[in-house]
Write a protein that holds these residues in place. Structure first.
Motif, PDB file in Angstrom:
ATOM      1  N   VAL A 268       5.512   1.285  13.234  1.00 47.71           N
ATOM      2  CA  VAL A 268       4.796   0.167  13.843  1.00 47.71           C
ATOM      3  C   VAL A 268       5.000   0.168  15.351  1.00 47.71           C
ATOM      4  CG1 VAL A 268       4.581  -2.333  13.952  1.00 47.71           C
ATOM      5  CG2 VAL A 268       4.981  -1.221  11.757  1.00 47.71           C
ATOM      6  N   ARG A 269       6.235   0.473  15.775  1.00 50.60           N
ATOM      7  CA  ARG A 269       6.563   0.447  17.204  1.00 50.60           C
ATOM      8  C   ARG A 269       6.198   1.751  17.907  1.00 50.60           C
ATOM      9  NH1 ARG A 269       5.690  -3.159  19.120  1.00 50.60           N
ATOM     10  NH2 ARG A 269       5.637  -4.722  17.525  1.00 50.60           N
TER      11      ARG A 269
ATOM     12  N   LEU B 225      10.876  -3.222   1.973  1.00 55.80           N
ATOM     13  CA  LEU B 225       9.509  -3.162   2.485  1.00 55.80           C
ATOM     14  C   LEU B 225       8.574  -3.986   1.600  1.00 55.80           C
ATOM     15  CD1 LEU B 225       7.811  -1.805   4.684  1.00 55.80           C
ATOM     16  CD2 LEU B 225       7.328   0.014   3.059  1.00 55.80           C
ATOM     17  N   THR B 226       7.847  -4.899   2.242  1.00 51.95           N
ATOM     18  CA  THR B 226       6.983  -5.825   1.507  1.00 51.95           C
ATOM     19  C   THR B 226       5.660  -5.972   2.222  1.00 51.95           C
ATOM     20  OG1 THR B 226       8.908  -7.058   0.762  1.00 51.95           O
ATOM     21  CG2 THR B 226       6.798  -8.193   0.639  1.00 51.95           C
ATOM     22  N   LYS B 227       4.575  -6.012   1.449  1.00 54.24           N
ATOM     23  CA  LYS B 227       3.265  -6.292   2.035  1.00 54.24           C
ATOM     24  C   LYS B 227       2.546  -7.300   1.170  1.00 54.24           C
ATOM     25  CE  LYS B 227      -0.399  -5.851   4.603  1.00 54.24           C
ATOM     26  NZ  LYS B 227      -0.393  -6.182   6.031  1.00 54.24           N
ATOM     27  N   ARG B 228       2.155  -8.406   1.776  1.00 59.67           N
ATOM     28  CA  ARG B 228       1.375  -9.409   1.050  1.00 59.67           C
ATOM     29  C   ARG B 228       0.023  -9.560   1.710  1.00 59.67           C
ATOM     30  NH1 ARG B 228       5.877 -12.422   2.060  1.00 59.67           N
ATOM     31  NH2 ARG B 228       7.510 -12.081   0.527  1.00 59.67           N
TER      32      ARG B 228
ATOM     33  N   LEU C  28      -0.505   2.386   9.622  1.00 60.27           N
ATOM     34  CA  LEU C  28      -1.913   1.989   9.597  1.00 60.27           C
ATOM     35  C   LEU C  28      -2.071   0.583   9.035  1.00 60.27           C
ATOM     36  CD1 LEU C  28      -3.624   5.317   8.490  1.00 60.27           C
ATOM     37  CD2 LEU C  28      -3.497   4.323  10.760  1.00 60.27           C
ATOM     38  N   THR C  29      -1.034   0.080   8.402  1.00 58.88           N
ATOM     39  CA  THR C  29      -0.989  -1.313   7.949  1.00 58.88           C
ATOM     40  C   THR C  29       0.389  -1.841   8.309  1.00 58.88           C
ATOM     41  OG1 THR C  29      -2.532  -1.026   6.124  1.00 58.88           O
ATOM     42  CG2 THR C  29      -0.945  -2.780   5.893  1.00 58.88           C
ATOM     43  N   GLU C  30       0.429  -3.057   8.827  1.00 55.82           N
ATOM     44  CA  GLU C  30       1.730  -3.604   9.222  1.00 55.82           C
ATOM     45  C   GLU C  30       2.430  -4.242   8.034  1.00 55.82           C
ATOM     46  OE1 GLU C  30       2.464  -5.934  12.721  1.00 55.82           O
ATOM     47  OE2 GLU C  30       0.801  -4.952  13.732  1.00 55.82           O
TER      48      GLU C  30
ATOM     49  N   GLY D 227       0.265  -0.456  -5.719  1.00 57.18           N
ATOM     50  CA  GLY D 227       0.860  -0.468  -4.387  1.00 57.18           C
ATOM     51  C   GLY D 227       1.141   0.891  -3.779  1.00 57.18           C
ATOM     52  N   LYS D 228       0.620   1.945  -4.411  1.00 50.33           N
ATOM     53  CA  LYS D 228       0.908   3.288  -3.887  1.00 50.33           C
ATOM     54  C   LYS D 228       0.256   3.512  -2.534  1.00 50.33           C
ATOM     55  CE  LYS D 228      -0.946   5.232  -7.255  1.00 50.33           C
ATOM     56  NZ  LYS D 228      -1.700   5.207  -8.378  1.00 50.33           N
ATOM     57  N   THR D 229      -1.052   3.255  -2.454  1.00 51.83           N
ATOM     58  CA  THR D 229      -1.757   3.508  -1.196  1.00 51.83           C
ATOM     59  C   THR D 229      -1.266   2.582  -0.089  1.00 51.83           C
ATOM     60  OG1 THR D 229      -3.672   4.321  -2.385  1.00 51.83           O
ATOM     61  CG2 THR D 229      -4.029   3.641  -0.129  1.00 51.83           C
ATOM     62  N   THR D 230      -0.992   1.323  -0.424  1.00 52.82           N
ATOM     63  CA  THR D 230      -0.486   0.389   0.584  1.00 52.82           C
ATOM     64  C   THR D 230       0.832   0.901   1.154  1.00 52.82           C
ATOM     65  OG1 THR D 230      -1.488  -1.381  -0.686  1.00 52.82           O
ATOM     66  CG2 THR D 230       0.080  -2.021   0.999  1.00 52.82           C
ATOM     67  N   THR D 231       1.689   1.418   0.284  1.00 49.16           N
ATOM     68  CA  THR D 231       2.953   1.978   0.753  1.00 49.16           C
ATOM     69  C   THR D 231       2.705   3.104   1.738  1.00 49.16           C
ATOM     70  OG1 THR D 231       3.940   1.457  -1.383  1.00 49.16           O
ATOM     71  CG2 THR D 231       5.102   3.043  -0.003  1.00 49.16           C
ATOM     72  N   ILE D 232       1.796   3.993   1.379  1.00 53.82           N
ATOM     73  CA  ILE D 232       1.495   5.127   2.242  1.00 53.82           C
ATOM     74  C   ILE D 232       0.974   4.650   3.595  1.00 53.82           C
ATOM     75  CG2 ILE D 232      -0.143   7.018   2.527  1.00 53.82           C
ATOM     76  CD1 ILE D 232       0.247   7.636  -0.433  1.00 53.82           C
ATOM     77  N   LEU D 233       0.070   3.666   3.582  1.00 53.11           N
ATOM     78  CA  LEU D 233      -0.488   3.174   4.844  1.00 53.11           C
ATOM     79  C   LEU D 233       0.596   2.551   5.718  1.00 53.11           C
ATOM     80  CD1 LEU D 233      -3.905   1.668   3.677  1.00 53.11           C
ATOM     81  CD2 LEU D 233      -3.487   3.828   4.823  1.00 53.11           C
ATOM     82  N   MET D 234       1.565   1.911   5.083  1.00 54.56           N
ATOM     83  CA  MET D 234       2.656   1.325   5.882  1.00 54.56           C
ATOM     84  C   MET D 234       3.542   2.415   6.480  1.00 54.56           C
ATOM     85  SD  MET D 234       3.880  -2.215   4.122  1.00 54.56           S
ATOM     86  CE  MET D 234       3.992  -1.707   2.434  1.00 54.56           C
ATOM     87  N   LEU D 235       3.719   3.493   5.742  1.00 55.85           N
ATOM     88  CA  LEU D 235       4.539   4.593   6.263  1.00 55.85           C
ATOM     89  C   LEU D 235       3.895   5.196   7.509  1.00 55.85           C
ATOM     90  CD1 LEU D 235       5.532   6.464   2.982  1.00 55.85           C
ATOM     91  CD2 LEU D 235       6.913   4.898   4.334  1.00 55.85           C
ATOM     92  N   LEU D 236       2.561   5.144   7.565  1.00 55.39           N
ATOM     93  CA  LEU D 236       1.843   5.742   8.681  1.00 55.39           C
ATOM     94  C   LEU D 236       1.605   4.756   9.818  1.00 55.39           C
ATOM     95  CD1 LEU D 236      -0.708   7.644   6.510  1.00 55.39           C
ATOM     96  CD2 LEU D 236       0.739   8.728   8.212  1.00 55.39           C
TER      97      LEU D 236
END
Lengths: 311, 318
Positions: free
Chosen positions: A69-70, A10-13, A53-55, A42-51
């Motif tokens: 996401v789907r 899992l990666t978010k840039r 709320l961020t792709e 990157g803690k909050t970003t991880t959480i948002l991706m789990l939900l």
């Protein structure tokens, strides 16, 4: 049965900034998992991706077996999320705020009212239930937040910095509430800075640094990895030649001289052997205690180490 | 890519009802109500003073309630053209960034609804509030008008004034969408309010001048032929019609003044056989303003879509 949370690569840039990089995280059902790390790791970003709320930029996420996401609605129906700074509609009462959340979840009818009443009671908010939220203290808002999260009867609860800004008493109570979630069989993922609190309630923790989860495991496991020895024995003793005698005990990794005694790092609980060694050397033994390493120490030692390596 | 699951509108009703209730119970609403009632009273007073002198000279006396001005008071139509955009902006400027500021956005969006439902619910609630206020004013004016002048409104007059109300709602919808758009773009409600009012001022005050300046550049008059002059006038009008307030003013004019037969330049040849001063039937007036009406709705949809696109991509973290 599938893990509650499973991510692969899992990666978010954000442009060139890497918020989360190549995260492989598995949280089993019924587990309380803590994610730790400095701000911006990157803690909050991880959480948002789990939900959902961020792709994510890359990688896969499965939450309760589904892709957020789907299939965001199916995931969000079963996952409760308490943001780091939880906000409510100030002009509405606590009860009305909960009712709105219930309606957004498609819950209606007298059973819902009873459930709201029950949750308000569990959170100790019954007296304040019909007052506007603007009159609530920070601790009350946080407890209302937990009620809000539990309302939809989630299987997984994600708490972002749940004790941030609470006074010690309120934080202690809140942690008790979180611990009770585990007893109900819920899976809990929480992020925090307050390490001794995390240690008290988590089964496993993951240490984040610059978008990477660098260490993961239970607290004793991490202690072994980071501090070398998993056990620390504090010896209060006086006598000649004790230091070399203690160092010679099999299983002792390090001996450090301290005020009125020594601090030993050992592989096992070696208290009997230490006592015997002191007596054999003719030393005078005043005290002997086993000290479990705190997460605080692990955390500090780890970041000191990596920062030194980086410098 | 698979289709995303579930309806984009699940939760729409819930959001709508909550937002509608918020709008109606807020302090903002009290202020707006006071403003509207004051406006209605002032205009009705002015209109009645004037109308009493012209009774019998006019077939559409009831419609004059809306259009008559008496110094120093403007007509209700002028008042509304001024107040409705401000009202719409007041209802929408903090729709999204207000949630952001109160830190409720993350919590609401982590419930099983799509962002669509939140944005659309808010827009509809604003529109419903606007419709409610306009209807109340309309009833107030109609009632007071009947009470003080003893006039009975004909069916056509009622239909025309209700259509005018619908046009006003469409016009308000444009500004509501503009306000909503800025509330998504800017994090601070103050900034978004100023930006929305800035756009409104731009169209109200400056766009007419700019259209006047641009028209000679786009369609210059070189030799003074009538065709050239006509083309320039048409260019200017086309430019002016990019502004929602021009569309609204034209729609108002044709709906409330049945004798208006064309919106734009008319050639003498087209006047042949026309009986000047006779009113158009309602259906013809509606036909006349149809493009304006469609234009207003299109502008509202355009701004809502912009807001929607930006909102879908917005990061919700603080």
């Amino acid at each position: 049965m599938m893990a509650a949370i499973e991510t692969q690569g899992l990666t978010k840039r954000y442009g060139r900034l890497v918020a989360v990089e190549d995260l492989d995280l598995v949280v089993e059902r019924g587990e309380v998992f803590g994610i730790l790390g400095p701000n911006g790791s990157g803690k909050t970003t991880t959480i948002l991706m789990l939900l959902g709320l961020t792709e994510p930029t890359a990688g896969t996420v499965r939450v309760l077996g589904r892709d957020p996401v789907r299939e965001p609605l199916k995931v969000k129906r079963r996952v409760g999320y308490l943001p780091d700074t939880v906000g409510f509609y100030d002009e509405l009462s606590g009860r009305e705020n909960l009712r709105y959340t219930a309606q957004l979840n498609g819950m209606r009818g007298p059973a819902v009212e009873a459930r709201i009443e029950e949750l308000l009671g569990q959170m100790g908010l019954l007296d304040a239930a019909d007052r506007p939220v603007r009159t609530y203290s920070r601790g009350m808002k946080q407890r209302l937040g937990l009620a809000d999260v539990l309302l939809k009867e989630p299987e997984l609860v994600i708490l972002d910095e749940p004790t941030l800004g609470l006074d010690p008493q309120a934080a202690h109570e809140f942690l008790g509430l979180i611990r009770s979630l585990k007893e109900r069989g819920l899976t809990v993922l929480l992020s925090s800075h307050l390490l001794h609190q995390v240690q008290a309630i988590t089964d496993r923790v993951g240490l984040f640094r610059k978008g990477r989860m660098e260490l993961v495991g239970s607290v004793p496991e991490l202690a072994k990895k980071v501090l070398g020895g998993a056990y620390r024995i504090r010896v209060r003793a006086e006598g000649e030649g004790l230091e070399s005698a203690l160092a010679a005990i099999p299983g002792v990794l390090r001996v450090r001289r301290e005020n009125g005694g020594f601090l030993l790092e050992t592989e096992r609980d070696l208290r009997p052997d230490v006592a015997r060694a002191v007596v054999r050397e003719g030393g005078r033994l005043f005290g002997l205690e086993l000290e479990e390493p705190s997460l605080d120490e692990i955390y500090r030692a780890y970041f000191e180490e990596v920062n030194r390596d980086a410098a | 890519m698979t289709r995303r699951e579930g309806s984009a509108f699940s939760g729409l009703g819930v959001v709508f009802l909550k937002e509608f209730a918020d709008q109606l119970s807020g302090t903002r609403m009290r202020l707006l109500e006071a403003l509207i009632v004051l406006t209605a009273m002032a205009t009705i007073y002015a209109a009645i003073q004037t109308i009493k002198n012209v009774v019998g000279e006019d077939v559409f006396l009831f419609l004059r309630l809306f259009t008559t001005a008496k110094e120093p008071l403007p007509s209700f139509v002028a008042f509304a053209g001024f107040l409705v955009p401000l009202l719409a902006i007041a209802l929408g400027f903090d729709a999204v960034n207000g949630e952001f500021q109160r830190r409720t956005l993350g919590r609401v969006l982590s419930q099983p609804i799509y962002r669509d439902a939140l944005l659309f619910g808010k827009y509809l609630a604003g529109l419903a509030t606007l419709a409610l206020v306009l209807l109340a004013v309309w009833l107030l004016i109609t009632g007071l008008g009947i009470l003080f002048t003893g006039l009975a409104a004909s069916g056509e007059e009622v239909a025309r004034s209700l259509l005018y109300l619908a046009a006003t709602l469409a016009y308000g919808g444009v500004w509501l969408a503009v306000a909503l758009f800025f509330s998504v773009v800017f994090k601070s409600p103050t900034t978004s309010a100023l930006a929305a009012i800035g756009v409104w001022l731009f169209f109200t005050v400056f766009w007419g001048m700019i259209a006047g300046l641009l028209a000679p550049v786009i369609s210059p008059v070189h030799y003074g032929f009538p065709e050239e002059v006509l083309r320039q006038a048409q260019t200017e009008l086309a430019l002016a019609r990019l502004a929602p307030n021009t569309l609204y003013a034209e729609a108002t004019l044709a709906l409330l003044q049945p004798e208006v037969r064309a919106l734009g330049p008319v050639l003498p040849a087209q006047l042949e056989g026309m009986v000047l001063g006779t009113p158009l039937p309602l259906s013809q007036s509606v036909l006349l303003v149809w493009p304006q009406f469609a234009g207003l709705i299109a502008a509202g949809v355009l701004f809502f879509t912009l807001a929607y696109v930006v909102f879908q991509r917005m990061e919700i973290r603080a």
